[in-house]
Design an enzyme around this catalytic site. Sequence first.
Site, short mmCIF file in Angstrom:
data_model
loop_
_atom_site.label_atom_id
_atom_site.label_comp_id
_atom_site.label_asym_id
_atom_site.label_seq_id
_atom_site.Cartn_x
_atom_site.Cartn_y
_atom_site.Cartn_z
N LYS A 1 0.81 -1.21 0.00
CA LYS A 1 0.00 0.00 0.00
C LYS A 1 0.85 1.27 0.00
O LYS A 1 0.64 2.17 -0.82
CB LYS A 1 -0.91 -0.02 1.23
CG LYS A 1 -1.78 1.17 1.35
CD LYS A 1 -2.49 1.16 2.69
CE LYS A 1 -1.50 1.45 3.81
NZ LYS A 1 -2.16 1.64 5.11
N THR A 2 1.79 1.34 0.92
CA THR A 2 2.61 2.55 1.02
C THR A 2 3.37 2.77 -0.27
O THR A 2 3.52 3.90 -0.75
CB THR A 2 3.58 2.44 2.20
OG1 THR A 2 2.85 2.02 3.34
CG2 THR A 2 4.22 3.78 2.50
N ASP B 1 -5.20 8.02 3.63
CA ASP B 1 -4.73 6.68 4.00
C ASP B 1 -5.54 6.20 5.21
O ASP B 1 -6.08 7.01 5.95
CB ASP B 1 -3.24 6.80 4.36
CG ASP B 1 -2.60 5.42 4.45
OD1 ASP B 1 -3.25 4.43 4.05
OD2 ASP B 1 -1.45 5.34 4.91
N GLU B 2 -5.62 4.90 5.39
CA GLU B 2 -6.35 4.32 6.53
C GLU B 2 -7.77 4.87 6.60
O GLU B 2 -8.26 5.25 7.67
CB GLU B 2 -5.63 4.59 7.85
CG GLU B 2 -4.17 4.21 7.88
CD GLU B 2 -3.94 2.71 8.08
OE1 GLU B 2 -4.91 1.93 7.98
OE2 GLU B 2 -2.78 2.33 8.29
N GLN C 1 -9.06 -3.93 8.85
CA GLN C 1 -8.13 -3.37 9.80
C GLN C 1 -8.71 -2.15 10.51
O GLN C 1 -7.97 -1.32 11.03
CB GLN C 1 -6.82 -3.00 9.09
CG GLN C 1 -6.10 -4.22 8.55
CD GLN C 1 -4.74 -3.87 7.96
OE1 GLN C 1 -3.85 -3.44 8.65
NE2 GLN C 1 -4.60 -4.07 6.66
N ARG D 1 0.91 -8.88 10.92
CA ARG D 1 2.19 -8.17 11.07
C ARG D 1 3.36 -9.11 10.81
O ARG D 1 4.48 -8.69 10.60
CB ARG D 1 2.36 -7.60 12.49
CG ARG D 1 1.34 -6.57 12.96
CD ARG D 1 1.16 -5.46 12.00
NE ARG D 1 0.00 -5.72 11.16
CZ ARG D 1 -0.20 -5.15 9.98
NH1 ARG D 1 0.68 -4.31 9.49
NH2 ARG D 1 -1.26 -5.44 9.26
#
Length: 790
Positions: A34-35, A229-230, A260, A637
């Site tokens: 994503k980043t 984002d998010e 998430q 993670r």
Amino acid sequence: MAAGILDGLNPAQRDAAATIEGPVLILAGPGSGKTRVLTQRIAYMLSEAQPRIDAYNILSVTFTNKAAREMKERTEKLLVKYLGQENSAAKRLTLGTFHSFCVRVLRQDANYIGLDRNFAIYDDDDQTALVKSSLNSLGLSDKQYSPRACLSMISSAKNTLQEPRQFREVAQTYFEEIAARVYERYQELLRTNRALDFDDLIGQTIRLLRENKEVLERYQERYRYIMVDEYQDTNHAQYQLIHALADKYQNLCVVGDENQSIYGWRAADIRNILNFESDYPQAKVIALEQNYRSTQTILDAATAIIAANTQRKDKALWTENESGRPIQVFEAYNEMEEANYVVGEIDRLQVRGEFKPKDVAVLYRTNAQSRALEEMFIRRGIPYQLIGGTRFYERKEVKDALAFLRLIQNPYDSISFTRIITNTPAGKGIGPRTLIDLSQWANQMSLPIYVALQLLQSQEADKQTRRNAGEPEESNEEDLLPPLNVAPKIRNALLDFVNLLEAFIRARGEMTLLELFDYVMEKSGYELSLRDGSEEGEERWHNVQELRTVCQEYNHMPGNDALPAFMEDVALVADVDKFNPDADAATLITLHAAKGLEFPVVFIVGLEEGILPHSRSLENENQLEEERRLLYVGITRAKNRLYLVYAFRRSLYGGQNIPTKPSRFLLDLPSQLVKGYQQAPTGSPHGGRGTGSRDTLWGTDVNRTNWGNTTKPAPAKPAALSKPATPTRPAATGNISLKFKAGEKVLHPKFGKGMVVSSRISGNDEEATVAFEGQGIKKLMVSLANLQKI
DNA sequence: TGTCCCAATCGGCTA
DNA sequence: GATTGGGACA
């Protein structure tokens, strides 16, 4: 398209990075790059897109400073690579958190809505203190009405953009009506203090944009391309803000993953992402489904866990990574053995040369769980870094030192004022009684306290002049003002204080931030009072010095700009911002704070009912789904190895060891993914345990899972470490029947008569909530409390 | 006013 | 087990 910025992206990623115009929803699973997509998207807009886009027109919003910083750095790198060293486009980007963006807008345009640009930003503690004074000034007791409960109502009202008046109209219960009154007063006090709380930063920005068309248009024109984002973590206010800004050009790209979404308690509204397509019917939806992070096994486990949720969009994660090791599930005896197991494993991985401590993260639900772990890390000499806990900026001495700077910037800030008076030698001789007198005096004159103090100062100066001129001390003028009735000694203490403050304010314009800091610490006597010779005092002073180091970073700025810039940054830092991936140490971090990070080896500890899922989320299906997502975030993670650990007994509040029940989520793990999994354990799986050496105790093959079959009593488990042996886990706990129910009258030996409010199963016991006559509401464990029905 | 001591409460995640 | 807040006392 020529060889360029988008090379190396997979088709979905490339599509996401190259779709610039119009609304775009990017559903980005964990580890899907994503980043990378976001940074390449920006770089693409600046270097290859037709037409080329000016960095000045791009706004990119994240939730943490860390994410913002990372994006900025990575974008800069890309631009240097593709556009050459000289390029300064990245500096023209607006890239920050929701809060930092809003602070910038408000510092610029606050005057449009009648706010002081020098406003202070109130954090959680400040807010609570202000709610308390709101309650008190309404003549309400802060014991009868919990300030925190009021605050959380006020906060959720603000997050749904309800003004006090609207909130009052929809108030249902008596407490809500109280909260509505407190909310109104709270806003008045914020205004008097020239302060905004965290929620106001968003709310007031929206007000600014709604009430001032030309301001809105200015920002709409500037920010023609917006990225969030998010997005699953946005609340209603943030949603409104973004949509107002994007309304004109509709070039809005939101990125998120509903799985998430773990900030529902902070009013994040998962519907924002679920409904994006109905908000923007023409939206392009792109799913990033390939995972580059985790092994197949870890990914399968995550998928199995999240599959039980209903609030989600369909997307299927897949990976080309190898299947990897099975997931290690471990039952420890108690939290100490849990810590010992974790640290022992980390040590083993290190000795074998497989992983270093820095490759490892230990994730837990609550900060309180970190203690046992920390102790064990220290005992076994494994380096670790703890993220969160008592945050640096929440330490008393740091807050005190900051209060000076805050008051210098905004002398109307009564919270900082009170803090300095009560906690530091600058307020010597001024006690709570005087503070009340002073604020009443100020109230009579409808003046802020700061102005009242200045008045006191000028009265004193007049007196002095008259005395020198041989005139009588009292004048007619003063008789028009109500007198401040305090002893001369106290009057002098107040004068000393205001003189000191004025000196500080003058000094601000004459020195750098660092010099100002040192000056204040010395002149106020705060340094001397902290360094009282005790070890603790030195430790505190050390923390203040750490704050001083932060000041240093603002020394290149002109004196008067440095302070607000510093205050703003300080108010908005988060725990994760401290995380240092290069430190040679294992990371101890909450599941929440771990979002967005990745580690080769992940331990998730405390997988027990009441912890994960947390006890306060058990009654509500939505909250349970959020707990499940939290575990999902934790699992994803992990890159290579995953350990899921729970304890058989756990002590809470330093009290006795309470038997626990493994988390319901463990039952959703497919057995073939788990090492040592036994669908229906036969015989004793614990042969030799407790008598063997450490090696057998902590070896990978002493995995004694007995969950998966709750109808059968678990076998006895010998004590580990130094704890005394305990009896077997009580027989099947599935259906203890409740002894008490709501409405029943009971008698308690200590609290007397009461009425049961509710009762529920907690662990292997029944927890009754009882309202006692004159004693308030208590929660009691039935097995311990000796409650009798009457 | 300041300080010390005890009890009550806390410990759910946070920009 | 640690922190915080109130009350007693100097």
